[in-house]
Motif scaffolding. Structure first.
Motif, PDB file in Angstrom:
ATOM      1  N   PHE A  45       2.630   4.465  -0.315  1.00 51.74           N
ATOM      2  CA  PHE A  45       3.894   3.731  -0.068  1.00 51.74           C
ATOM      3  C   PHE A  45       4.231   2.759  -1.188  1.00 51.74           C
ATOM      4  CE2 PHE A  45       2.591  -0.633   0.901  1.00 51.74           C
ATOM      5  CZ  PHE A  45       1.229  -0.499   1.110  1.00 51.74           C
ATOM      6  N   LYS A  46       3.272   2.465  -2.050  1.00 53.74           N
ATOM      7  CA  LYS A  46       3.495   1.471  -3.104  1.00 53.74           C
ATOM      8  C   LYS A  46       4.662   1.869  -4.007  1.00 53.74           C
ATOM      9  CE  LYS A  46      -0.281  -0.753  -1.930  1.00 53.74           C
ATOM     10  NZ  LYS A  46      -0.330  -2.111  -1.388  1.00 53.74           N
ATOM     11  N   ASP A  47       4.916   3.181  -4.130  1.00 49.82           N
ATOM     12  CA  ASP A  47       5.980   3.646  -5.028  1.00 49.82           C
ATOM     13  C   ASP A  47       7.357   3.129  -4.609  1.00 49.82           C
ATOM     14  OD1 ASP A  47       3.971   4.999  -6.317  1.00 49.82           O
ATOM     15  OD2 ASP A  47       4.363   6.919  -5.323  1.00 49.82           O
TER      16      ASP A  47
ATOM     17  N   ALA B 228      -3.189  -7.220  -9.585  1.00 48.96           N
ATOM     18  CA  ALA B 228      -4.557  -7.042  -9.087  1.00 48.96           C
ATOM     19  C   ALA B 228      -4.439  -5.986  -8.007  1.00 48.96           C
ATOM     20  CB  ALA B 228      -5.073  -8.342  -8.501  1.00 48.96           C
ATOM     21  N   SER B 229      -5.514  -5.202  -7.775  1.00 51.45           N
ATOM     22  CA  SER B 229      -5.323  -4.110  -6.819  1.00 51.45           C
ATOM     23  C   SER B 229      -6.622  -3.568  -6.249  1.00 51.45           C
ATOM     24  CB  SER B 229      -4.573  -2.975  -7.513  1.00 51.45           C
ATOM     25  OG  SER B 229      -4.375  -1.884  -6.647  1.00 51.45           O
ATOM     26  N   THR B 230      -6.514  -3.063  -5.002  1.00 48.50           N
ATOM     27  CA  THR B 230      -7.620  -2.289  -4.438  1.00 48.50           C
ATOM     28  C   THR B 230      -7.468  -0.808  -4.827  1.00 48.50           C
ATOM     29  OG1 THR B 230      -6.396  -2.005  -2.364  1.00 48.50           O
ATOM     30  CG2 THR B 230      -7.961  -3.846  -2.466  1.00 48.50           C
ATOM     31  N   GLY B 231      -6.468  -0.472  -5.628  1.00 47.94           N
ATOM     32  CA  GLY B 231      -6.356   0.881  -6.171  1.00 47.94           C
ATOM     33  C   GLY B 231      -4.956   1.477  -6.161  1.00 47.94           C
ATOM     34  N   ASN B 232      -4.270   1.397  -5.034  1.00 46.33           N
ATOM     35  CA  ASN B 232      -2.968   2.065  -4.954  1.00 46.33           C
ATOM     36  C   ASN B 232      -1.850   1.343  -5.695  1.00 46.33           C
ATOM     37  OD1 ASN B 232      -3.487   4.463  -3.539  1.00 46.33           O
ATOM     38  ND2 ASN B 232      -3.670   3.336  -1.623  1.00 46.33           N
ATOM     39  N   THR B 233      -1.835   0.019  -5.582  1.00 46.84           N
ATOM     40  CA  THR B 233      -0.823  -0.744  -6.324  1.00 46.84           C
ATOM     41  C   THR B 233      -0.998  -0.468  -7.813  1.00 46.84           C
ATOM     42  OG1 THR B 233      -0.831  -2.468  -4.647  1.00 46.84           O
ATOM     43  CG2 THR B 233       0.030  -3.092  -6.788  1.00 46.84           C
ATOM     44  N   ALA B 234      -2.242  -0.442  -8.261  1.00 50.34           N
ATOM     45  CA  ALA B 234      -2.551  -0.200  -9.663  1.00 50.34           C
ATOM     46  C   ALA B 234      -2.075   1.191 -10.094  1.00 50.34           C
ATOM     47  CB  ALA B 234      -4.048  -0.337  -9.893  1.00 50.34           C
TER      48      ALA B 234
ATOM     49  N   VAL C  14      -2.907  -3.066   7.753  1.00 53.18           N
ATOM     50  CA  VAL C  14      -2.603  -4.346   7.103  1.00 53.18           C
ATOM     51  C   VAL C  14      -3.730  -4.721   6.142  1.00 53.18           C
ATOM     52  CG1 VAL C  14      -2.278  -6.826   7.498  1.00 53.18           C
ATOM     53  CG2 VAL C  14      -1.219  -5.175   9.052  1.00 53.18           C
ATOM     54  N   GLY C  15      -3.355  -5.013   4.895  1.00 52.92           N
ATOM     55  CA  GLY C  15      -4.337  -5.433   3.895  1.00 52.92           C
ATOM     56  C   GLY C  15      -3.940  -6.790   3.353  1.00 52.92           C
ATOM     57  N   ASN C  16      -3.151  -6.758   2.256  1.00 49.39           N
ATOM     58  CA  ASN C  16      -2.640  -8.011   1.700  1.00 49.39           C
ATOM     59  C   ASN C  16      -1.444  -8.503   2.513  1.00 49.39           C
ATOM     60  OD1 ASN C  16      -3.269  -9.932  -0.231  1.00 49.39           O
ATOM     61  ND2 ASN C  16      -1.824  -9.131  -1.732  1.00 49.39           N
ATOM     62  N   ALA C  17      -1.042  -7.699   3.485  1.00 49.76           N
ATOM     63  CA  ALA C  17      -0.131  -8.076   4.578  1.00 49.76           C
ATOM     64  C   ALA C  17       1.361  -8.111   4.260  1.00 49.76           C
ATOM     65  CB  ALA C  17      -0.575  -9.410   5.181  1.00 49.76           C
ATOM     66  N   ALA C  18       1.784  -7.416   3.209  1.00 48.80           N
ATOM     67  CA  ALA C  18       3.206  -7.421   2.875  1.00 48.80           C
ATOM     68  C   ALA C  18       3.951  -6.257   3.516  1.00 48.80           C
ATOM     69  CB  ALA C  18       3.391  -7.361   1.363  1.00 48.80           C
ATOM     70  N   ASN C  19       3.281  -5.120   3.676  1.00 52.84           N
ATOM     71  CA  ASN C  19       4.018  -3.933   4.125  1.00 52.84           C
ATOM     72  C   ASN C  19       4.506  -4.067   5.561  1.00 52.84           C
ATOM     73  OD1 ASN C  19       5.111  -1.464   3.312  1.00 52.84           O
ATOM     74  ND2 ASN C  19       3.452  -0.294   4.278  1.00 52.84           N
ATOM     75  N   ILE C  20       3.708  -4.671   6.409  1.00 55.97           N
ATOM     76  CA  ILE C  20       4.144  -4.868   7.798  1.00 55.97           C
ATOM     77  C   ILE C  20       5.395  -5.768   7.821  1.00 55.97           C
ATOM     78  CG2 ILE C  20       2.550  -6.829   8.230  1.00 55.97           C
ATOM     79  CD1 ILE C  20       2.286  -5.749  11.133  1.00 55.97           C
TER      80      ILE C  20
ATOM     81  N   ALA D 145       1.067   6.296   7.917  1.00 53.14           N
ATOM     82  CA  ALA D 145      -0.056   6.736   7.076  1.00 53.14           C
ATOM     83  C   ALA D 145       0.318   6.349   5.649  1.00 53.14           C
ATOM     84  CB  ALA D 145      -0.267   8.231   7.208  1.00 53.14           C
ATOM     85  N   THR D 146      -0.354   5.339   5.132  1.00 52.17           N
ATOM     86  CA  THR D 146       0.097   4.681   3.903  1.00 52.17           C
ATOM     87  C   THR D 146      -0.275   5.396   2.601  1.00 52.17           C
ATOM     88  OG1 THR D 146      -1.856   3.325   4.325  1.00 52.17           O
ATOM     89  CG2 THR D 146       0.287   2.334   4.800  1.00 52.17           C
ATOM     90  N   GLY D 147      -1.375   6.192   2.617  1.00 51.57           N
ATOM     91  CA  GLY D 147      -1.801   6.825   1.367  1.00 51.57           C
ATOM     92  C   GLY D 147      -2.470   8.181   1.582  1.00 51.57           C
TER      93      GLY D 147
HETATM   94  N1  F0G Z   1      -2.783   1.205   3.085  1.00 54.35           N
HETATM   95  C1  F0G Z   1      -3.079   1.493   1.813  1.00 54.35           C
HETATM   96  C2  F0G Z   1      -3.416   2.900   1.489  1.00 54.35           C
HETATM   97  C3  F0G Z   1      -3.058   0.487   0.839  1.00 54.35           C
HETATM   98  O1  F0G Z   1      -3.343   0.793  -0.418  1.00 54.35           O
HETATM   99  C4  F0G Z   1      -2.757  -0.841   1.215  1.00 54.35           C
HETATM  100  C5  F0G Z   1      -2.764  -1.926   0.241  1.00 54.35           C
HETATM  101  C6  F0G Z   1      -2.435  -1.079   2.564  1.00 54.35           C
HETATM  102  C7  F0G Z   1      -2.474  -0.039   3.460  1.00 54.35           C
HETATM  103  C8  F0G Z   1      -2.086  -2.431   3.047  1.00 54.35           C
HETATM  104  O2  F0G Z   1      -0.791  -2.823   2.672  1.00 54.35           O
HETATM  105  O3  F0G Z   1      -1.385  -4.892   1.473  1.00 54.35           O
HETATM  106  O4  F0G Z   1       0.949  -4.467   2.163  1.00 54.35           O
HETATM  107  O5  F0G Z   1      -0.793  -4.963   3.862  1.00 54.35           O
HETATM  108  N2  F0G Z   1      -3.195  -1.817  -0.943  1.00 54.35           N
HETATM  109  C9  F0G Z   1      -3.081  -2.854  -1.965  1.00 54.35           C
HETATM  110  C10 F0G Z   1      -3.469  -2.298  -3.321  1.00 54.35           C
HETATM  111  C11 F0G Z   1      -3.721  -4.128  -1.621  1.00 54.35           C
HETATM  112  O6  F0G Z   1      -3.871  -3.060  -4.202  1.00 54.35           O
HETATM  113  O7  F0G Z   1      -3.343  -1.097  -3.526  1.00 54.35           O
HETATM  114  P1  F0G Z   1      -0.475  -4.371   2.532  1.00 54.35           P
END
Ligand code: F0G
Length: 406
Positions: A107-109, A130-136, A234-240, A372-374
């Motif tokens: 979804f980062k795209d 900075a990233s856990t992978g997908n943003t990067a 929810v990760g860094n919590a922006a998408n929700i 399903a985010t990725g």
């Molecule tokens: N799902 C996937 C596959 C993600 O890569 C992330 C976030 C989330 C859910 C959570 O979304 O951060 O907006 O709450 N990934 C970030 C990254 C942190 O660096 O790729 P979020």
């Protein structure tokens, strides 16, 4: 038609300024759309005839120079009606919004096409995150397309292989730190100030403007209504928060008549927002050493926690945690029942759904959308680890016959 407004003190910043946080109180900023203006200017009828995509909704997004558009054709992802899984769970209507269908597989795209277009508008030459992978992975691709230098900072040894390969092949400068994502984000915010890099983490309010289009699409794909409930990792919590903003804007524009209950999911080893919601607190207690197989959401101090808590509370929603075992089991189930291979973080929404049905929190008649985010291919290791090696045979027909029967 647009301003940047602080979510805390409501101070307004100019939409033309390159700011990430309120200069008065330091809180997060949000793009404010003049809905009355939008109602006057937009031909909503036209939308119905156009296929879904991020740029379809450009009138609701603060992009001012379309000649600077940086796109790889993002959005327009499937909202899959999951009959087999609904039957398995004993519910009536279940959909999966499969964001793995985006150009770089997440979804980062949606956010990056807008964020990197803004970078071009601002005339910057270097972008960073900075990233856990997908943003990067996503930023690296859009920066390559835009001809910008891209610097990314990742937690050493904690990024799935597919994502790392993407950032490398797109030509970003990849730096790994001996620390976790939370450490990396603090350092990158500092570096962006010191070296004038344009930061494209999700505290950048323009990213959210792209990401909110997923909610618009869900409403259109459901024939102009919102689901009863949206379940989202929810990760860094922006998408929700981005989804909630999208649903609210469609509601306020009169395009839908209902709003969904937002259900945020975190992994049990990194769930500061779940803890805050369950304990009725207004702020989070960061988790110092977050741990989960779902590396994408392995985040202990989410930058946008406040926006997420607002989205959950305003929608009378929930926050739930799921174990790694539940995540991996949900990942297998979704693949085997529906042919959808998603990465572990994404499967957390299915794991949460299962738990909420079993504990009778979810009504069997509810219409539910799980996000399903990725894509699953981002992290092949975690999928392969939970299975046996494939059977190896001699190249003889009778041996093959036995193997097939067995
Ligand atoms: N799902 C996937 C596959 C993600 O890569 C992330 C976030 C989330 C859910 C959570 O979304 O951060 O907006 O709450 N990934 C970030 C990254 C942190 O660096 O790729 P979020």
């Amino acid at each position: 038609m647009f301003t940047l407004r602080c979510i805390g003190c409501k101070f307004e910043e100019s939409i033309n300024d390159m700011v990430y946080r309120c200069r008065r109180c330091g809180d997060l900023l949000e793009v404010q759309l003049d809905l009355e203006e939008a109602k006057k200017n937009i031909d909503f009828g036209l939308w119905a005839s156009k296929p879904p995509s991020v740029w379809k909704y450009v009138e609701l997004i603060p992009v001012f120079d379309k000649s600077k558009m940086v796109t790889l054709k993002e959005g327009g992802t499937g909202l899959h009606c999951c009959k087999n899984l609904a039957e398995e769970f004993g519910i009536k209507k279940l959909y999966v919004k499969n964001e793995g269908e985006n150009p770089t597989g997440s979804f980062k795209d949606r956010g990056m096409t807008i964020g990197v277009t803004k970078a071009k508008e601002f005339g910057v030459k270097e972008v960073a995150c900075a990233s856990t992978g997908n943003t990067a992975a996503s930023l690296s691709a859009y920066a390559a397309r835009a001809g910008l230098r891209c610097i990314i900072l990742i937690p050493y040894g904690a990024v799935a292989l597919g994502k790392l390969a993407q950032s490398i092949i797109y030509g970003a400068k990849v730096i790994a730190i001996r620390g976790n994502f939370d450490d990396a984000l603090v350092m990158m915010i500092e570096a962006s100030k010191s070296f004038g890099l344009y930061l494209l983490n999700s505290i950048n309010p323009f990213r959210i403007e792209g990401q909110k289009t997923a909610a618009f699409e869900v409403c259109e794909q459901l024939d102009w209504h919102a689901p009863d409930r949206l379940i989202i990792p929810v990760g860094n919590a922006a998408n929700i928060a981005a989804y909630w903003k999208g649903f609210k804007e469609f509601y306020e524009l009169g395009l839908i008549r209902n709003l969904p209950v937002m259900t945020g999911v975190q992994a049990s080893g990194s769930s500061p927002i779940v803890q805050a919601i369950k304990e009725g607190r207004d702020s989070i207690r960061p988790v110092k050493d977050p741990i989960t197989v779902a590396t994408a959401i392995r985040i202990g101090n989410p930058a946008s926690w406040k926006k997420a808590i607002i989205a959950i509370r305003e929608s009378k929603g929930l926050a739930e945690s799921v174990t790694d075992e539940e995540i991996l089991s949900a990942q297998r189930l979704l693949a085997r029942k529906e042919g959808l291979f998603v990465e572990p973080a994404s499967a957390s929404s299915i794991a949460c759904l299962k738990n909420l049905i079993e504990s009778r929190v979810i009504d069997r008649d509810e219409e539910i959308v799980c996000v399903a985010t990725g894509h699953g291919l981002k992290d092949p290791d975690s999928a392969i680890k939970s299975f046996q090696e494939p059977m190896v045979i001699e190249p003889k027909f009778d041996v093959l016959k036995e193997a097939i029967k067995g």
